[in-house]
Enzyme design. Structure first.
Site: not given
Length: 302
Positions: A130, A186, A192, A196, A212, A235, A238, A242
């Protein structure tokens, strides 16, 4: 030619929980989505997202002659990922409580690549975790690992979204490829989006990084401030809400075990730390990316 099942065994031996194999191909539809997202300014202070957009969704532009993408995932869920009690004002994203995954996963991928080169001398390829312009979440979908949730994260049937990804781009064909993951699981859930604290998920799969909390506490600070809702690094809101994460198992690979317990830390404990204390407590974790002063500043901003 690379053997798909051998690749998956090497991934498991290296400590990964999931592995998928996909052919390298341009993902033009994803590149266009990214350009539209950038045009709306949703990347805010993340200037690096503007660079190399053409490479991000075409692996062969990142690694010349890349033919096969091996996408590996490891679960990292821990106690902090199950959520914090009401009123806790020094919340840390659960992934950041363990050793920095960039180093750990790079070592795991390196082990895989080394063993593949024993079987295939001269095999060209590179490992990614990443830090390069690679659309790894979409590659994971292509490799059959899961789908992109409404919060824009990869969600896997086995481990939810509490997964960390690493990839090998290899310059040889595989004898078989996984079927891309089709559809979404989903359903009608919008937890989510609705959970937030800052409304950063402006629509399904679209995150405004200017709102964000993770970006505000870790990345270059956007111009306008926001209520951090008790988060001092990252954070998980979200994710902890789930349903797929609520039933996900705790991490299996001990390399991703927490090195400290953020639930045991309050504002006074964080503010009392000096640089040496911070190094002892968090020196191997991603929190060093922000540093002690930034974290203490995030507490002061609460």
């Amino acid at each position: 030619m690379l053997n798909q099942q051998t690749i998956k065994k090497l991934a498991a031996d290296a400590g990964f929980d999931l592995c998928g194999v996909a052919p390298c191909r341009p993902l033009a539809e994803n590149e266009q989505w990214l350009r539209d997202w950038l045009a709306k300014g949703y990347h805010s202070s993340l200037d690096y997202m503007e660079r190399n957009a053409d490479k991000r969704f075409d692996p062969a532009r990142l690694v010349e002659n890349a033919r096969t993408a091996v996408v590996c995932a490891v679960g990292y869920k821990n106690r902090a990922g199950e959520g914090y009690p009401a009123g806790h004002r020094t919340k840390v994203a659960s992934y950041a409580c363990a050793a920095d995954y960039h180093t750990t996963i790079k070592q795991m991928l390196g082990e895989m690549l080394e063993r593949l080169r024993v079987l295939h001398p001269g095999l060209a390829g590179r490992a990614f975790v990443d830090t390069a312009p690679l659309g790894e979440k979409q590659l994971a979908v292509e490799a059959g690992l899961g789908w992109i949730g409404r919060q824009s994260l990869l969600v896997t049937p086995q481990l939810g979204s509490y997964v960390l990804l690493g990839e090998l781009l290899l310059c040889d064909e595989a004898d078989a490829y996984d079927t891309p993951f089709s559809g979404s699981r989903c359903g009608r859930c919008r937890n989510c989006i609705e959970s937030c604290p800052t409304g950063a998920i402006v629509s399904p799969h679209v995150v405004d990084t200017g709102r964000c909390i993770a970006c505000h506490t870790i990345e270059k600070k956007p111009a306008a401030g926001i209520d951090l809702d008790g988060w001092i690094f990252g954070c998980d809101r979200c994710q902890s809400c789930c349903p797929h994460n609520q039933k996900a198992p705790i991490h299996r690979n001990e390399a991703f075990a927490p090195l400290f317990d953020p639930l045991a830390m309050d504002p006074a404990a964080w503010q009392a730390l000096d640089e040496e204390g911070f190094r002892i407590l968090c020196g191997a974790t991603p929190l060093t990316r922000s540093g002690l002063k930034r974290i203490q500043s995030n507490i002061a901003d609460e």
